[in-house]
Design a protein around this motif. Structure first.
Motif, PDB file in Angstrom:
ATOM      1  N   GLY A  12       0.781  -1.233   0.008  1.00  7.83           N
ATOM      2  CA  GLY A  12      -0.077  -0.051  -0.096  1.00  7.83           C
ATOM      3  C   GLY A  12       0.837   1.298  -0.067  1.00  7.83           C
ATOM      4  N   VAL A  13       1.884   1.417  -0.795  1.00 12.41           N
ATOM      5  CA  VAL A  13       2.697   2.341  -0.794  1.00 12.41           C
ATOM      6  C   VAL A  13       2.373   3.684  -1.914  1.00 12.41           C
ATOM      7  N   GLY A  14       1.987   4.770  -1.630  1.00 13.84           N
ATOM      8  CA  GLY A  14       1.601   5.572  -2.373  1.00 13.84           C
ATOM      9  C   GLY A  14       0.276   5.917  -2.112  1.00 13.84           C
ATOM     10  N   ARG A  15      -0.360   6.975  -3.057  1.00 15.94           N
ATOM     11  CA  ARG A  15      -1.630   7.387  -2.763  1.00 15.94           C
ATOM     12  C   ARG A  15      -2.692   6.614  -3.433  1.00 15.94           C
ATOM     13  N   ARG A  16      -3.838   6.235  -2.820  1.00 12.44           N
ATOM     14  CA  ARG A  16      -4.716   5.413  -3.241  1.00 12.44           C
ATOM     15  C   ARG A  16      -5.285   6.135  -4.744  1.00 12.44           C
ATOM     16  N   ARG A  17      -5.571   5.220  -5.559  1.00 14.01           N
ATOM     17  CA  ARG A  17      -6.068   5.502  -6.909  1.00 14.01           C
ATOM     18  C   ARG A  17      -7.627   6.107  -6.686  1.00 14.01           C
ATOM     19  N   VAL A  18      -8.212   7.195  -7.330  1.00 16.56           N
ATOM     20  CA  VAL A  18      -9.220   7.765  -7.461  1.00 16.56           C
ATOM     21  C   VAL A  18     -10.557   6.684  -7.819  1.00 16.56           C
ATOM     22  N   ILE A  19     -10.046   6.219  -9.149  1.00 22.74           N
ATOM     23  CA  ILE A  19     -10.934   5.453  -9.657  1.00 22.74           C
ATOM     24  C   ILE A  19     -10.353   3.826  -9.333  1.00 22.74           C
ATOM     25  N   ARG A  20     -11.281   3.234  -8.632  1.00 20.62           N
ATOM     26  CA  ARG A  20     -10.523   1.886  -8.194  1.00 20.62           C
ATOM     27  C   ARG A  20     -11.153   0.839  -9.281  1.00 20.62           C
ATOM     28  N   GLU A  21     -10.934  -0.438  -8.837  1.00 20.60           N
ATOM     29  CA  GLU A  21     -11.404  -1.614  -9.706  1.00 20.60           C
ATOM     30  C   GLU A  21     -13.050  -1.425 -10.307  1.00 20.60           C
ATOM     31  N   LYS A  22     -13.675  -1.236  -9.161  1.00 21.70           N
ATOM     32  CA  LYS A  22     -15.235  -1.260  -9.632  1.00 21.70           C
ATOM     33  C   LYS A  22     -15.328  -0.076 -10.426  1.00 21.70           C
ATOM     34  N   GLY A  23     -14.666   1.062 -10.473  1.00 21.61           N
ATOM     35  CA  GLY A  23     -14.848   2.119 -11.092  1.00 21.61           C
ATOM     36  C   GLY A  23     -14.444   1.869 -12.629  1.00 21.61           C
ATOM     37  N   ARG A  24     -13.408   1.298 -12.661  1.00 20.59           N
ATOM     38  CA  ARG A  24     -12.841   1.013 -13.984  1.00 20.59           C
ATOM     39  C   ARG A  24     -13.759   0.173 -14.862  1.00 20.59           C
ATOM     40  N   ARG A  25     -14.386  -0.813 -14.261  1.00 16.22           N
ATOM     41  CA  ARG A  25     -15.405  -1.479 -14.977  1.00 16.22           C
ATOM     42  C   ARG A  25     -16.479  -0.752 -15.391  1.00 16.22           C
ATOM     43  N   ARG A  26     -17.104   0.200 -14.599  1.00 12.87           N
ATOM     44  CA  ARG A  26     -17.838   1.110 -14.770  1.00 12.87           C
ATOM     45  C   ARG A  26     -17.726   2.132 -16.060  1.00 12.87           C
ATOM     46  N   LEU A  27     -16.465   2.352 -15.909  1.00 10.61           N
ATOM     47  CA  LEU A  27     -15.859   3.437 -17.102  1.00 10.61           C
ATOM     48  C   LEU A  27     -15.716   2.534 -18.403  1.00 10.61           C
ATOM     49  N   SER A  28     -15.420   1.370 -18.252  1.00 12.61           N
ATOM     50  CA  SER A  28     -15.446   0.392 -19.618  1.00 12.61           C
ATOM     51  C   SER A  28     -16.660   0.187 -20.121  1.00 12.61           C
ATOM     52  N   ARG A  29     -17.628   0.018 -19.301  1.00  7.24           N
ATOM     53  CA  ARG A  29     -19.061  -0.479 -19.804  1.00  7.24           C
ATOM     54  C   ARG A  29     -19.530   0.956 -20.402  1.00  7.24           C
ATOM     55  N   LEU A  30     -19.302   2.412 -19.886  1.00 12.50           N
ATOM     56  CA  LEU A  30     -19.501   3.670 -20.284  1.00 12.50           C
ATOM     57  C   LEU A  30     -19.090   3.837 -21.887  1.00 12.50           C
ATOM     58  N   VAL A  31     -17.648   3.279 -21.918  1.00 15.59           N
ATOM     59  CA  VAL A  31     -16.797   3.516 -23.219  1.00 15.59           C
ATOM     60  C   VAL A  31     -17.502   2.495 -24.192  1.00 15.59           C
ATOM     61  N   LYS A  32     -17.958   1.263 -23.853  1.00 19.07           N
ATOM     62  CA  LYS A  32     -18.667   0.317 -25.011  1.00 19.07           C
ATOM     63  C   LYS A  32     -19.989   0.624 -25.211  1.00 19.07           C
ATOM     64  N   GLN A  33     -20.590   1.438 -24.250  1.00 21.07           N
ATOM     65  CA  GLN A  33     -21.999   1.767 -24.783  1.00 21.07           C
ATOM     66  C   GLN A  33     -21.997   2.770 -25.563  1.00 21.07           C
ATOM     67  N   HIS A  34     -20.962   3.850 -25.384  1.00 21.04           N
ATOM     68  CA  HIS A  34     -21.087   5.149 -26.079  1.00 21.04           C
ATOM     69  C   HIS A  34     -19.693   5.475 -26.672  1.00 21.04           C
ATOM     70  N   GLN A  35     -19.256   4.570 -27.847  1.00 21.75           N
ATOM     71  CA  GLN A  35     -17.956   4.537 -28.291  1.00 21.75           C
ATOM     72  C   GLN A  35     -17.435   6.010 -29.050  1.00 21.75           C
ATOM     73  N   ARG A  36     -18.511   6.739 -29.458  1.00 24.71           N
ATOM     74  CA  ARG A  36     -18.145   7.880 -29.888  1.00 24.71           C
ATOM     75  C   ARG A  36     -18.210   9.122 -29.163  1.00 24.71           C
ATOM     76  N   GLN A  37     -18.215   9.247 -27.817  1.00 28.78           N
ATOM     77  CA  GLN A  37     -18.143  10.073 -26.906  1.00 28.78           C
ATOM     78  C   GLN A  37     -16.591  10.768 -26.634  1.00 28.78           C
ATOM     79  N   THR A  38     -16.478  12.024 -26.233  1.00 32.27           N
ATOM     80  CA  THR A  38     -15.540  12.453 -25.872  1.00 32.27           C
ATOM     81  C   THR A  38     -15.096  12.322 -24.332  1.00 32.27           C
ATOM     82  N   VAL A  39     -13.774  12.287 -23.971  1.00 33.42           N
ATOM     83  CA  VAL A  39     -13.480  12.405 -22.639  1.00 33.42           C
ATOM     84  C   VAL A  39     -14.300  13.292 -21.727  1.00 33.42           C
TER      85      VAL A  39
END
Length: 140
Positions: A58-85
């Motif tokens: 556990g050295v260093g700062r914890r990530r703001v987007i953890r594993e659950k958030g990464r999965r959610r972000l991946s789903r968002l990208v797959k649903q809306h592929q043409r969206q900007t960041v």
């Protein structure tokens, strides 16, 4: 005299075995060639954790987007592929408890192997191009 952080995994196991065989802390320290406090700390770590590894967890700062958030972000990208960041960030922040910046979303997407691509438009074949391709195909 070595410190607890300087000892190899072999030395750490020797300390544990010596203590299990009933050797005192001082005799164990002399046997290994390290300080008594190193033996005490390694033995205490083995008693509490069942492990003697010297790795820091556990050295260093914890990530703001953890594993659950990464999965959610991946789903968002797959649903809306043409969206900007910016649009993805707005959607992510609409449901998340902690808001994140566009840069964080972009860095997370890049870590996940998802990077932006531009669509390339190719010109349609002209009548001349079609004739030349047909001629080449008939020759070969």
């Amino acid at each position: 005299m070595g410190k607890a952080a300087d000892l190899s995994e072999f030395d750490r196991r020797q300390i544990v075995m010596a203590r299990r065989l009933g050797m005192s802390f001082t005799k164990t320290a002399r046997l290994i060639g390290c300080s008594t406090s190193a033996v005490v700390s390694i033995h205490a770590k083995w008693i509490n954790d069942g492990d003697t590894s010297g790795r820091r967890q556990g050295v260093g700062r914890r990530r703001v987007i953890r594993e659950k958030g990464r999965r959610r972000l991946s789903r968002l990208v797959k649903q809306h592929q043409r969206q900007t960041v910016a649009q993805l960030t707005a959607q992510y922040n609409a449901g998340a408890s902690a808001s994140v910046s566009e840069h964080t979303v972009q860095r997370t997407l890049f870590d996940m192997g998802l990077c932006s691509r531009r669509l390339t438009r190719v010109p349609l074949l002209t009548k001349r191009h079609r004739q030349l391709r047909l001629k080449w195909a008939r020759e070969h």
